[in-house]
Design a protein around this motif. Sequence first.
Motif, PDB file in Angstrom:
ATOM      1  N   PRO A 263       0.989  -1.359  -0.177  1.00  0.00           N
ATOM      2  CA  PRO A 263       0.011   0.068  -0.075  1.00  0.00           C
ATOM      3  C   PRO A 263       0.752   1.065   0.143  1.00  0.00           C
ATOM      4  O   PRO A 263       2.078   1.011  -0.366  1.00  0.00           O
ATOM      5  CB  PRO A 263      -0.865  -0.257   1.327  1.00  0.00           C
ATOM      6  N   HIS A 264       0.185   2.267   0.284  1.00  0.00           N
ATOM      7  CA  HIS A 264       0.619   3.691   0.473  1.00  0.00           C
ATOM      8  C   HIS A 264       2.159   3.550   1.341  1.00  0.00           C
ATOM      9  O   HIS A 264       1.891   3.164   2.591  1.00  0.00           O
ATOM     10  CB  HIS A 264       0.125   4.781   0.965  1.00  0.00           C
ATOM     11  N   PRO A 265       3.537   3.803   1.094  1.00  0.00           N
ATOM     12  CA  PRO A 265       4.361   3.536   1.898  1.00  0.00           C
ATOM     13  C   PRO A 265       4.865   4.621   2.838  1.00  0.00           C
ATOM     14  O   PRO A 265       5.143   5.843   2.571  1.00  0.00           O
ATOM     15  CB  PRO A 265       5.661   3.497   1.026  1.00  0.00           C
ATOM     16  N   ILE A 276      16.137   3.357   2.852  1.00  0.00           N
ATOM     17  CA  ILE A 276      15.465   3.380   1.786  1.00  0.00           C
ATOM     18  C   ILE A 276      15.706   4.425   0.848  1.00  0.00           C
ATOM     19  O   ILE A 276      15.768   4.156  -0.602  1.00  0.00           O
ATOM     20  CB  ILE A 276      13.994   3.218   1.872  1.00  0.00           C
ATOM     21  N   LEU A 277      15.806   5.535   1.157  1.00  0.00           N
ATOM     22  CA  LEU A 277      16.122   6.942   0.307  1.00  0.00           C
ATOM     23  C   LEU A 277      17.568   6.404  -0.289  1.00  0.00           C
ATOM     24  O   LEU A 277      17.955   6.824  -1.524  1.00  0.00           O
ATOM     25  CB  LEU A 277      16.234   8.012   0.866  1.00  0.00           C
ATOM     26  N   ARG A 278      18.385   6.155   0.731  1.00  0.00           N
ATOM     27  CA  ARG A 278      19.806   5.870  -0.165  1.00  0.00           C
ATOM     28  C   ARG A 278      19.875   4.724  -0.972  1.00  0.00           C
ATOM     29  O   ARG A 278      20.724   4.733  -1.994  1.00  0.00           O
ATOM     30  CB  ARG A 278      20.828   5.593   1.222  1.00  0.00           C
ATOM     31  N   ALA A 279      18.991   3.643  -0.726  1.00  0.00           N
ATOM     32  CA  ALA A 279      18.884   2.506  -1.927  1.00  0.00           C
ATOM     33  C   ALA A 279      18.451   3.009  -3.045  1.00  0.00           C
ATOM     34  O   ALA A 279      18.996   2.578  -4.176  1.00  0.00           O
ATOM     35  CB  ALA A 279      18.097   1.423  -1.351  1.00  0.00           C
ATOM     36  N   CYS A 280      17.636   3.961  -3.297  1.00  0.00           N
ATOM     37  CA  CYS A 280      17.024   4.553  -4.578  1.00  0.00           C
ATOM     38  C   CYS A 280      18.081   5.333  -5.332  1.00  0.00           C
ATOM     39  O   CYS A 280      18.108   5.418  -6.353  1.00  0.00           O
ATOM     40  CB  CYS A 280      15.667   5.173  -4.230  1.00  0.00           C
ATOM     41  N   GLN A 281      18.693   6.262  -4.222  1.00  0.00           N
ATOM     42  CA  GLN A 281      19.542   7.031  -4.873  1.00  0.00           C
ATOM     43  C   GLN A 281      20.710   6.169  -5.326  1.00  0.00           C
ATOM     44  O   GLN A 281      21.363   6.580  -6.595  1.00  0.00           O
ATOM     45  CB  GLN A 281      20.300   7.977  -3.821  1.00  0.00           C
ATOM     46  N   GLU A 282      21.457   5.067  -4.716  1.00  0.00           N
ATOM     47  CA  GLU A 282      22.342   4.580  -5.446  1.00  0.00           C
ATOM     48  C   GLU A 282      21.853   3.764  -6.590  1.00  0.00           C
ATOM     49  O   GLU A 282      22.744   3.701  -7.765  1.00  0.00           O
ATOM     50  CB  GLU A 282      22.928   3.291  -4.353  1.00  0.00           C
ATOM     51  N   SER A 283      20.698   3.318  -6.841  1.00  0.00           N
ATOM     52  CA  SER A 283      20.158   2.658  -7.877  1.00  0.00           C
ATOM     53  C   SER A 283      20.110   3.503  -9.153  1.00  0.00           C
ATOM     54  O   SER A 283      20.543   3.072 -10.435  1.00  0.00           O
ATOM     55  CB  SER A 283      18.931   2.027  -7.565  1.00  0.00           C
ATOM     56  N   ALA A 304       5.730 -12.359   1.585  1.00  0.00           N
ATOM     57  CA  ALA A 304       5.392 -13.497   2.549  1.00  0.00           C
ATOM     58  C   ALA A 304       6.503 -13.606   3.538  1.00  0.00           C
ATOM     59  O   ALA A 304       6.285 -13.920   4.648  1.00  0.00           O
ATOM     60  CB  ALA A 304       5.510 -14.794   1.555  1.00  0.00           C
ATOM     61  N   ALA A 305       7.642 -13.183   3.087  1.00  0.00           N
ATOM     62  CA  ALA A 305       8.871 -13.204   4.104  1.00  0.00           C
ATOM     63  C   ALA A 305       9.415 -12.155   4.882  1.00  0.00           C
ATOM     64  O   ALA A 305      10.067 -12.155   5.688  1.00  0.00           O
ATOM     65  CB  ALA A 305      10.028 -13.638   3.369  1.00  0.00           C
ATOM     66  N   ALA A 306       8.611 -10.767   4.437  1.00  0.00           N
ATOM     67  CA  ALA A 306       8.885  -9.644   5.170  1.00  0.00           C
ATOM     68  C   ALA A 306       7.653  -8.738   5.064  1.00  0.00           C
ATOM     69  O   ALA A 306       6.883  -8.759   4.431  1.00  0.00           O
ATOM     70  CB  ALA A 306      10.055  -8.827   4.465  1.00  0.00           C
ATOM     71  N   ASP A 307       7.944  -7.516   6.385  1.00  0.00           N
ATOM     72  CA  ASP A 307       6.613  -6.748   6.290  1.00  0.00           C
ATOM     73  C   ASP A 307       6.932  -5.692   5.285  1.00  0.00           C
ATOM     74  O   ASP A 307       5.832  -5.080   4.842  1.00  0.00           O
ATOM     75  CB  ASP A 307       6.624  -6.146   7.737  1.00  0.00           C
ATOM     76  N   PHE A 308       8.205  -5.580   4.752  1.00  0.00           N
ATOM     77  CA  PHE A 308       8.342  -4.277   3.741  1.00  0.00           C
ATOM     78  C   PHE A 308       9.358  -4.783   2.784  1.00  0.00           C
ATOM     79  O   PHE A 308      10.331  -5.694   3.312  1.00  0.00           O
ATOM     80  CB  PHE A 308       8.689  -3.054   4.553  1.00  0.00           C
ATOM     81  N   ARG A 309       8.782  -4.629   1.567  1.00  0.00           N
ATOM     82  CA  ARG A 309       9.865  -5.035   0.564  1.00  0.00           C
ATOM     83  C   ARG A 309       9.976  -3.987  -0.474  1.00  0.00           C
ATOM     84  O   ARG A 309       8.953  -3.235  -0.691  1.00  0.00           O
ATOM     85  CB  ARG A 309       9.295  -6.214  -0.153  1.00  0.00           C
ATOM     86  N   MET A 310      11.125  -3.495  -0.962  1.00  0.00           N
ATOM     87  CA  MET A 310      11.405  -2.760  -2.035  1.00  0.00           C
ATOM     88  C   MET A 310      12.177  -3.505  -3.081  1.00  0.00           C
ATOM     89  O   MET A 310      13.201  -4.044  -2.976  1.00  0.00           O
ATOM     90  CB  MET A 310      12.148  -1.473  -1.863  1.00  0.00           C
ATOM     91  N   LYS A 311      11.666  -3.180  -4.365  1.00  0.00           N
ATOM     92  CA  LYS A 311      12.299  -3.910  -5.605  1.00  0.00           C
ATOM     93  C   LYS A 311      12.612  -2.695  -6.503  1.00  0.00           C
ATOM     94  O   LYS A 311      11.625  -2.122  -7.068  1.00  0.00           O
ATOM     95  CB  LYS A 311      11.505  -5.076  -6.242  1.00  0.00           C
ATOM     96  N   ILE A 312      13.880  -2.685  -6.944  1.00  0.00           N
ATOM     97  CA  ILE A 312      14.117  -1.671  -8.041  1.00  0.00           C
ATOM     98  C   ILE A 312      14.949  -2.408  -9.190  1.00  0.00           C
ATOM     99  O   ILE A 312      15.844  -3.120  -9.216  1.00  0.00           O
ATOM    100  CB  ILE A 312      15.029  -0.926  -7.557  1.00  0.00           C
ATOM    101  N   VAL A 355      15.422  -4.731  -1.386  1.00  0.00           N
ATOM    102  CA  VAL A 355      15.569  -4.530  -0.048  1.00  0.00           C
ATOM    103  C   VAL A 355      14.294  -4.949   0.814  1.00  0.00           C
ATOM    104  O   VAL A 355      13.236  -4.539   0.392  1.00  0.00           O
ATOM    105  CB  VAL A 355      15.975  -3.036   0.145  1.00  0.00           C
ATOM    106  N   SER A 356      14.404  -5.581   1.926  1.00  0.00           N
ATOM    107  CA  SER A 356      13.404  -6.051   2.556  1.00  0.00           C
ATOM    108  C   SER A 356      13.649  -6.002   4.062  1.00  0.00           C
ATOM    109  O   SER A 356      14.693  -6.276   4.856  1.00  0.00           O
ATOM    110  CB  SER A 356      12.895  -7.565   2.267  1.00  0.00           C
ATOM    111  N   PHE A 357      12.678  -5.484   4.967  1.00  0.00           N
ATOM    112  CA  PHE A 357      12.685  -5.384   6.412  1.00  0.00           C
ATOM    113  C   PHE A 357      11.369  -6.359   7.057  1.00  0.00           C
ATOM    114  O   PHE A 357      10.418  -6.325   6.430  1.00  0.00           O
ATOM    115  CB  PHE A 357      12.904  -3.911   6.828  1.00  0.00           C
ATOM    116  N   LYS A 358      12.056  -6.498   8.355  1.00  0.00           N
ATOM    117  CA  LYS A 358      10.466  -7.049   9.021  1.00  0.00           C
ATOM    118  C   LYS A 358      10.256  -6.223  10.069  1.00  0.00           C
ATOM    119  O   LYS A 358      10.945  -5.312  10.644  1.00  0.00           O
ATOM    120  CB  LYS A 358      11.002  -8.438   9.719  1.00  0.00           C
ATOM    121  N   GLU A 359       9.051  -6.309  10.558  1.00  0.00           N
ATOM    122  CA  GLU A 359       8.586  -5.489  11.773  1.00  0.00           C
ATOM    123  C   GLU A 359       8.884  -3.908  11.376  1.00  0.00           C
ATOM    124  O   GLU A 359       9.083  -3.191  12.292  1.00  0.00           O
ATOM    125  CB  GLU A 359       8.995  -5.874  12.926  1.00  0.00           C
TER     126      GLU A 359
END
Length: 364
Positions: A263-265, A276-283, A304-312, A355-359
């Motif tokens: 949903p809305h992040p 997350i911002l640094r990951a987007c900047q580097e990509s 399924a394995a994480a509460d938050f996932r970002m794919k670039i 990039v993925s994080f739990k909780e």
Amino acid sequence: MLITALVTWCAVAIPSLLALSQAPAWTWLPHLMLLPLILLVTNESQQSYGYTFRYWLLAVMAVLIQCAGFMLPSSVYLIYSVMLIAILTFYLSPMQSYCYIFFASLAYPLTQTLYWAQPLPWVETALFASFHLFSFVVSHRMREERAAKEQAQLANSQLLATQSLLGQSVSRQERLHLARELHDDVGHQLTSLIVNLDVARRTAQEPLKSQLQQSYTLARETLEKIRTLVSDKRTEQPLDLETVLTELIHHVPRIEISLTFQPHPVTQSLSHAHCILRACQESITNTLKHSNATKLHIEFGPSAAADFRMKITDNGTGAKHSEPGNGLLGLQERVRELKGDFAWQSSPEGFVVQVSFKETPVNE
């Protein structure tokens, strides 16, 4: 570049076609086929086709230019080659451009001596080799200036995104500071006022007692409102990642970037938002520098394995080396410090960073 290329084509094609007016029609093909290729290669819009297709177009152009040398015993077709090296400089490395200049300069005297049985044209060969080098130097300088301009635009986008994130963080700190001041200062003073009014209303006589009762009730209601306000201000306002990333991608040059949120992040953690911002900047930086991509997609959502996932993902040529550079290694360290998972994958279809994080709450 488009206008210059068209003028160059007219300057070479028109006299060549006039000279070939009595020759078979197929001898016109190299000149006629070069025109649409020039229009495609010099097209500044990169949304319809990417760099791989352009490389093939440039290869076909190089072949057609050499074929033009077999149609007429003239050196005028080498002007095409000078134009081509100006275009190739934006796509090839300096060493690859030097190799093209060498082979183009070598092909001309061989064609003249072996095919047309002409004397070895040393002067013309040296002259056009110098023209090739001059065209390369000018175009290389333009390429460096464009890269510097793109770097400045990217730095400005990163600054605006960081400013947006810091602004949200400062807003949260101000809310917390205001809540503390209301509780520690105004709240305590109102409590003292209520105690004094309570004592006064119990000992006072009418009609003063009724007025003190009203003041006592009003003071208690005011204290309750302040307590509600303090509780609301103490509730941490989540950091809106969409606002931050929109600022980041707004002024990025040369590539089309899209965002998908499911949903809305939002997140309560400033450390996670910064990562997350640094990951987007580097990509984005890697895509501009290395991948020759025209599109980049950033997708957010749970898995399924994480509460938050970002794919670039991008549609570039992938990484040339199997080992990650300092940028990816630094990003991996940032993610693992926050107990997250970091992965990357390179293929001929593009480069993928996950990039993925739990909780880490991402729901509004």
